[in-house]
Design an enzyme around this catalytic site. Structure first.
Site, PDB file in Angstrom:
ATOM      1  N   HIS A  38      -3.316   3.735   1.558  1.00  0.00           N
ATOM      2  CA  HIS A  38      -4.292   3.324   0.540  1.00  0.00           C
ATOM      3  C   HIS A  38      -4.471   4.396  -0.531  1.00  0.00           C
ATOM      4  CE1 HIS A  38      -6.753  -0.319   1.919  1.00  0.00           C
ATOM      5  NE2 HIS A  38      -5.695  -0.267   2.698  1.00  0.00           N
ATOM      6  N   GLU A 107      -2.230  -4.820  -2.112  1.00  0.00           N
ATOM      7  CA  GLU A 107      -3.560  -5.264  -2.541  1.00  0.00           C
ATOM      8  C   GLU A 107      -3.887  -4.633  -3.883  1.00  0.00           C
ATOM      9  OE1 GLU A 107      -3.801  -3.243   0.512  1.00  0.00           O
ATOM     10  OE2 GLU A 107      -3.478  -4.876   1.937  1.00  0.00           O
TER      11      GLU A 107
END
Length: 321
Positions: A38, A107
Protein backbone atom coordinates in the site's frame (compact mmCIF):
# COMPACT_ATOMS: atom_id res chain seq x y z
CA UNK A 1 -5.59 -29.71 5.56
CA UNK A 2 -5.70 -25.96 4.92
CA UNK A 3 -2.39 -24.13 5.30
CA UNK A 4 -2.65 -21.15 7.66
CA UNK A 5 -0.72 -17.97 6.94
CA UNK A 6 0.09 -14.71 8.68
CA UNK A 7 -0.43 -11.25 7.18
CA UNK A 8 2.08 -8.44 7.54
CA UNK A 9 -0.47 -5.65 7.15
CA UNK A 10 1.53 -2.59 6.16
CA UNK A 11 -1.44 -0.31 6.85
CA UNK A 12 -1.20 -0.87 10.61
CA UNK A 13 2.49 -1.16 11.53
CA UNK A 14 5.87 0.34 10.71
CA UNK A 15 8.59 -1.51 8.79
CA UNK A 16 10.72 -2.68 11.72
CA UNK A 17 7.64 -3.88 13.57
CA UNK A 18 6.40 -5.80 10.52
CA UNK A 19 9.69 -7.68 10.25
CA UNK A 20 9.58 -8.49 13.96
CA UNK A 21 6.02 -9.75 13.55
CA UNK A 22 6.85 -12.14 10.72
CA UNK A 23 9.77 -13.49 12.73
CA UNK A 24 7.23 -14.17 15.48
CA UNK A 25 4.89 -15.81 12.98
CA UNK A 26 7.62 -18.16 11.85
CA UNK A 27 8.37 -19.02 15.48
CA UNK A 28 4.66 -19.61 16.20
CA UNK A 29 4.43 -22.13 13.38
CA UNK A 30 2.47 -20.36 10.64
CA UNK A 31 2.76 -22.13 7.30
CA UNK A 32 3.35 -19.01 5.17
CA UNK A 33 3.17 -15.24 5.28
CA UNK A 34 1.86 -12.49 3.02
CA UNK A 35 2.34 -8.73 2.95
CA UNK A 36 0.03 -5.99 1.71
CA UNK A 37 1.49 -3.44 -0.72
CA UNK A 38 0.00 0.00 0.00
CA UNK A 39 0.83 3.66 -0.34
CA UNK A 40 -2.06 4.64 1.99
CA UNK A 41 -3.83 3.03 4.96
CA UNK A 42 -7.54 2.37 4.56
CA UNK A 43 -8.32 4.61 7.54
CA UNK A 44 -6.29 7.27 9.32
CA UNK A 45 -6.59 5.27 12.54
CA UNK A 46 -4.43 2.52 11.03
CA UNK A 47 -1.69 5.07 10.52
CA UNK A 48 0.98 3.35 8.37
CA UNK A 49 2.05 2.53 4.82
CA UNK A 50 5.76 1.58 4.58
CA UNK A 51 7.23 0.31 1.31
CA UNK A 52 6.33 -3.38 1.20
CA UNK A 53 9.30 -4.47 -0.92
CA UNK A 54 11.85 -3.13 1.57
CA UNK A 55 9.96 -4.96 4.31
CA UNK A 56 10.09 -8.14 2.23
CA UNK A 57 13.85 -7.89 1.73
CA UNK A 58 14.40 -7.45 5.45
CA UNK A 59 11.96 -10.27 6.23
CA UNK A 60 13.81 -12.61 3.88
CA UNK A 61 17.01 -12.04 5.85
CA UNK A 62 15.37 -12.19 9.29
CA UNK A 63 13.55 -15.50 8.68
CA UNK A 64 14.69 -18.89 7.44
CA UNK A 65 11.64 -21.07 6.83
CA UNK A 66 8.40 -19.18 6.33
CA UNK A 67 7.36 -18.50 2.70
CA UNK A 68 6.76 -14.87 1.71
CA UNK A 69 4.22 -13.44 -0.73
CA UNK A 70 2.77 -10.11 -1.89
CA UNK A 71 -0.97 -9.89 -1.23
CA UNK A 72 -1.13 -8.12 -3.60
CA UNK A 73 1.04 -5.91 -5.79
CA UNK A 74 -0.49 -3.89 -8.63
CA UNK A 75 1.95 -3.98 -11.61
CA UNK A 76 0.24 -1.31 -13.71
CA UNK A 77 0.29 2.16 -12.11
CA UNK A 78 2.74 2.83 -9.26
CA UNK A 79 5.04 0.11 -10.59
CA UNK A 80 5.88 -0.68 -14.19
CA UNK A 81 5.66 -4.45 -14.83
CA UNK A 82 9.34 -4.61 -15.79
CA UNK A 83 10.23 -3.20 -12.36
CA UNK A 84 7.92 -5.69 -10.65
CA UNK A 85 9.62 -8.54 -12.50
CA UNK A 86 13.04 -7.36 -11.31
CA UNK A 87 11.83 -6.98 -7.72
CA UNK A 88 10.24 -10.43 -7.71
CA UNK A 89 13.31 -12.14 -9.14
CA UNK A 90 15.51 -10.43 -6.56
CA UNK A 91 13.17 -11.42 -3.72
CA UNK A 92 13.24 -15.04 -4.84
CA UNK A 93 17.04 -14.96 -4.65
CA UNK A 94 17.14 -13.17 -1.29
CA UNK A 95 14.64 -15.57 0.25
CA UNK A 96 16.27 -18.72 -1.05
CA UNK A 97 13.24 -19.70 -3.10
CA UNK A 98 10.53 -18.79 -0.56
CA UNK A 99 8.81 -16.01 -2.51
CA UNK A 100 5.54 -15.93 -4.46
CA UNK A 101 4.40 -12.92 -6.48
CA UNK A 102 0.76 -12.05 -5.85
CA UNK A 103 -0.66 -9.56 -8.36
CA UNK A 104 -3.92 -7.67 -8.71
CA UNK A 105 -5.56 -4.87 -10.66
CA UNK A 106 -5.14 -2.49 -7.73
CA UNK A 107 -7.13 0.05 -5.75
CA UNK A 108 -7.48 3.75 -6.42
CA UNK A 109 -6.47 4.29 -2.78
CA UNK A 110 -2.88 3.34 -3.62
CA UNK A 111 -2.48 3.93 -7.34
CA UNK A 112 -3.84 7.49 -7.55
CA UNK A 113 -0.56 8.93 -6.28
CA UNK A 114 1.13 8.79 -9.71
CA UNK A 115 -1.62 10.92 -11.28
CA UNK A 116 -2.42 8.49 -14.11
CA UNK A 117 -6.18 8.49 -13.50
CA UNK A 118 -8.33 5.51 -12.57
CA UNK A 119 -9.89 3.76 -15.56
CA UNK A 120 -12.86 1.41 -15.60
CA UNK A 121 -12.46 -2.08 -14.16
CA UNK A 122 -12.32 -3.79 -17.57
CA UNK A 123 -9.42 -1.55 -18.60
CA UNK A 124 -7.58 -2.28 -15.37
CA UNK A 125 -7.90 -5.99 -16.07
CA UNK A 126 -6.61 -5.50 -19.62
CA UNK A 127 -3.62 -3.70 -18.15
CA UNK A 128 -3.06 -6.47 -15.61
CA UNK A 129 -3.18 -9.17 -18.28
CA UNK A 130 -0.65 -7.30 -20.42
CA UNK A 131 1.58 -6.72 -17.39
CA UNK A 132 1.54 -10.41 -16.48
CA UNK A 133 2.65 -11.29 -20.00
CA UNK A 134 5.56 -8.88 -19.73
CA UNK A 135 6.62 -10.32 -16.37
CA UNK A 136 6.48 -13.86 -17.75
CA UNK A 137 8.64 -12.89 -20.75
CA UNK A 138 11.25 -11.27 -18.51
CA UNK A 139 11.23 -14.31 -16.22
CA UNK A 140 12.05 -16.43 -19.27
CA UNK A 141 15.39 -14.65 -19.70
CA UNK A 142 17.00 -12.70 -22.49
CA UNK A 143 16.20 -9.27 -23.83
CA UNK A 144 12.60 -8.12 -24.07
CA UNK A 145 11.07 -5.28 -26.07
CA UNK A 146 7.34 -4.72 -26.02
CA UNK A 147 4.98 -2.15 -27.50
CA UNK A 148 1.46 -2.92 -26.36
CA UNK A 149 -1.84 -1.21 -25.69
CA UNK A 150 -0.74 0.01 -22.26
CA UNK A 151 3.01 -0.57 -21.79
CA UNK A 152 6.26 -0.07 -23.66
CA UNK A 153 9.57 -1.75 -22.96
CA UNK A 154 12.85 -1.14 -24.71
CA UNK A 155 15.51 -3.82 -24.54
CA UNK A 156 14.89 -4.93 -20.94
CA UNK A 157 16.56 -7.87 -19.27
CA UNK A 158 16.72 -9.42 -15.80
CA UNK A 159 20.38 -10.03 -15.04
CA UNK A 160 19.79 -11.90 -11.78
CA UNK A 161 17.29 -14.70 -12.28
CA UNK A 162 16.72 -17.52 -9.78
CA UNK A 163 16.89 -21.11 -10.98
CA UNK A 164 13.36 -21.60 -9.65
CA UNK A 165 11.12 -18.72 -10.68
CA UNK A 166 8.59 -17.35 -8.18
CA UNK A 167 5.06 -18.65 -8.59
CA UNK A 168 2.69 -15.98 -9.85
CA UNK A 169 -0.74 -15.47 -8.27
CA UNK A 170 -3.61 -13.29 -9.46
CA UNK A 171 -6.34 -11.82 -7.25
CA UNK A 172 -9.93 -12.35 -8.37
CA UNK A 173 -13.30 -10.86 -7.52
CA UNK A 174 -15.51 -11.77 -10.48
CA UNK A 175 -15.80 -13.84 -13.67
CA UNK A 176 -13.47 -11.77 -15.84
CA UNK A 177 -10.63 -11.70 -13.32
CA UNK A 178 -11.10 -15.45 -12.74
CA UNK A 179 -10.71 -15.98 -16.50
CA UNK A 180 -7.47 -13.99 -16.53
CA UNK A 181 -6.18 -15.87 -13.49
CA UNK A 182 -7.11 -19.25 -14.93
CA UNK A 183 -5.13 -18.54 -18.09
CA UNK A 184 -2.07 -16.88 -16.59
CA UNK A 185 -1.65 -17.63 -12.85
CA UNK A 186 0.06 -20.40 -10.93
CA UNK A 187 -2.34 -19.79 -8.04
CA UNK A 188 -5.48 -17.78 -7.38
CA UNK A 189 -6.05 -15.20 -4.62
CA UNK A 190 -9.39 -14.10 -3.15
CA UNK A 191 -10.66 -12.38 -0.03
CA UNK A 192 -14.11 -14.00 0.12
CA UNK A 193 -14.89 -17.74 0.54
CA UNK A 194 -16.84 -17.91 -2.70
CA UNK A 195 -16.74 -21.33 -4.33
CA UNK A 196 -18.02 -19.88 -7.61
CA UNK A 197 -14.82 -17.87 -8.01
CA UNK A 198 -12.80 -21.08 -7.77
CA UNK A 199 -15.09 -22.93 -10.18
CA UNK A 200 -14.66 -20.17 -12.74
CA UNK A 201 -10.90 -20.18 -12.18
CA UNK A 202 -10.86 -23.94 -12.75
CA UNK A 203 -12.96 -23.63 -15.91
CA UNK A 204 -10.27 -21.45 -17.49
CA UNK A 205 -7.24 -23.54 -16.59
CA UNK A 206 -6.89 -23.31 -12.83
CA UNK A 207 -7.70 -26.90 -11.90
CA UNK A 208 -5.23 -28.29 -9.37
CA UNK A 209 -3.56 -24.95 -8.66
CA UNK A 210 -3.33 -23.49 -5.13
CA UNK A 211 -6.01 -21.07 -3.99
CA UNK A 212 -5.24 -18.56 -1.26
CA UNK A 213 -7.80 -16.70 0.83
CA UNK A 214 -7.51 -14.09 3.56
CA UNK A 215 -9.50 -13.45 6.73
CA UNK A 216 -9.36 -10.59 9.27
CA UNK A 217 -9.51 -11.60 12.93
CA UNK A 218 -9.22 -9.65 16.15
CA UNK A 219 -7.81 -11.59 19.07
CA UNK A 220 -8.06 -10.08 22.56
CA UNK A 221 -8.91 -11.68 25.93
CA UNK A 222 -11.36 -8.77 26.32
CA UNK A 223 -13.93 -9.34 23.57
CA UNK A 224 -15.35 -5.84 23.97
CA UNK A 225 -11.91 -4.34 23.35
CA UNK A 226 -11.49 -6.59 20.30
CA UNK A 227 -14.82 -5.49 18.82
CA UNK A 228 -14.01 -1.81 19.43
CA UNK A 229 -10.59 -2.17 17.77
CA UNK A 230 -11.99 -4.08 14.80
CA UNK A 231 -14.64 -1.40 14.30
CA UNK A 232 -12.10 1.41 14.61
CA UNK A 233 -9.62 -0.03 12.12
CA UNK A 234 -11.48 -2.48 9.88
CA UNK A 235 -15.02 -1.19 9.32
CA UNK A 236 -13.98 -0.18 5.78
CA UNK A 237 -13.80 -3.86 4.75
CA UNK A 238 -17.55 -4.41 4.91
CA UNK A 239 -17.99 -2.26 1.80
CA UNK A 240 -16.80 -5.05 -0.50
CA UNK A 241 -14.09 -4.91 -3.13
CA UNK A 242 -16.22 -3.36 -5.87
CA UNK A 243 -16.51 -0.30 -3.63
CA UNK A 244 -13.08 -0.52 -2.04
CA UNK A 245 -11.25 -0.54 -5.37
CA UNK A 246 -12.73 2.83 -6.32
CA UNK A 247 -12.41 5.17 -3.33
CA UNK A 248 -9.39 7.51 -3.49
CA UNK A 249 -8.38 7.99 0.15
CA UNK A 250 -8.96 7.26 3.86
CA UNK A 251 -11.51 10.07 4.16
CA UNK A 252 -13.67 8.34 1.54
CA UNK A 253 -13.53 5.04 3.41
CA UNK A 254 -14.36 6.78 6.68
CA UNK A 255 -17.39 8.39 5.05
CA UNK A 256 -18.49 5.18 3.32
CA UNK A 257 -18.38 3.27 6.62
CA UNK A 258 -19.98 5.97 8.77
CA UNK A 259 -23.11 3.89 9.43
CA UNK A 260 -21.27 0.62 10.06
CA UNK A 261 -21.83 -0.38 13.70
CA UNK A 262 -19.48 -2.33 15.97
CA UNK A 263 -21.94 -5.21 15.97
CA UNK A 264 -21.85 -5.26 12.15
CA UNK A 265 -18.09 -5.69 12.22
CA UNK A 266 -18.28 -8.30 14.99
CA UNK A 267 -20.68 -10.33 12.83
CA UNK A 268 -18.12 -10.44 10.01
CA UNK A 269 -14.85 -10.62 11.98
CA UNK A 270 -14.20 -13.14 14.79
CA UNK A 271 -13.36 -11.12 17.90
CA UNK A 272 -12.12 -12.20 21.32
CA UNK A 273 -10.35 -15.41 22.34
CA UNK A 274 -12.88 -18.13 21.56
CA UNK A 275 -10.88 -20.60 19.45
CA UNK A 276 -14.03 -22.23 18.11
CA UNK A 277 -15.28 -18.89 16.73
CA UNK A 278 -12.02 -18.39 14.83
CA UNK A 279 -12.12 -21.95 13.47
CA UNK A 280 -15.73 -21.44 12.40
CA UNK A 281 -14.69 -18.31 10.51
CA UNK A 282 -11.98 -20.18 8.59
CA UNK A 283 -14.16 -23.21 7.83
CA UNK A 284 -16.10 -21.62 4.91
CA UNK A 285 -12.80 -21.16 3.06
CA UNK A 286 -11.95 -24.83 3.50
CA UNK A 287 -15.45 -25.86 2.39
CA UNK A 288 -15.26 -23.60 -0.68
CA UNK A 289 -12.01 -25.28 -1.74
CA UNK A 290 -9.31 -22.89 -0.59
CA UNK A 291 -6.00 -24.59 0.13
CA UNK A 292 -4.48 -21.70 2.11
CA UNK A 293 -5.88 -18.92 4.33
CA UNK A 294 -3.84 -15.95 5.58
CA UNK A 295 -5.08 -14.41 8.84
CA UNK A 296 -4.92 -10.67 9.55
CA UNK A 297 -4.70 -9.83 13.23
CA UNK A 298 -6.28 -6.38 13.51
CA UNK A 299 -4.22 -3.82 15.41
CA UNK A 300 -0.54 -3.17 14.86
CA UNK A 301 0.14 -3.01 18.61
CA UNK A 302 -1.59 -6.33 19.26
CA UNK A 303 0.46 -8.77 17.20
CA UNK A 304 2.67 -10.37 19.86
CA UNK A 305 -0.19 -11.57 22.11
CA UNK A 306 -1.98 -12.91 19.04
CA UNK A 307 1.10 -14.79 17.85
CA UNK A 308 1.61 -16.36 21.28
CA UNK A 309 -2.04 -17.43 21.43
CA UNK A 310 -2.03 -18.65 17.83
CA UNK A 311 1.03 -20.81 18.42
CA UNK A 312 -0.35 -22.45 21.54
CA UNK A 313 -4.10 -22.65 20.83
CA UNK A 314 -5.37 -21.43 17.46
CA UNK A 315 -3.03 -23.14 14.98
CA UNK A 316 -3.42 -26.60 16.56
CA UNK A 317 -7.20 -26.20 16.31
CA UNK A 318 -7.06 -25.04 12.70
CA UNK A 319 -4.96 -28.07 11.73
CA UNK A 320 -8.12 -30.14 12.10
CA UNK A 321 -9.89 -28.43 9.17
Amino acid sequence: MVSIGYTMMTEQAGPRELVSHVVGAERAGFDFSVVSDHSFPWLDSQGHAPYAWSVLGAAAQATSRIPLMTYVTCPTFRYHPAVVAQKAATMQLLSGGRFRLGLGSGENLNEHIVGAGWPAAHVRLEMLEEAVGIIRRLFAGGYVSHHGAHFDIENARLWDLPDELPALGIAVSGPRSCEVAGRHADLVIATEPEAELLRTFDAHGGTGKPRVGQLPVCYDPDRGAAVARAHDQFRWALGGWRVNAELPGPAGFDQAARYTRPEDVAAAVPCGDDVDAFVDAVRPYAEAGFTEVALIQIGGDHQEPFLDWAGSELLPALRTL
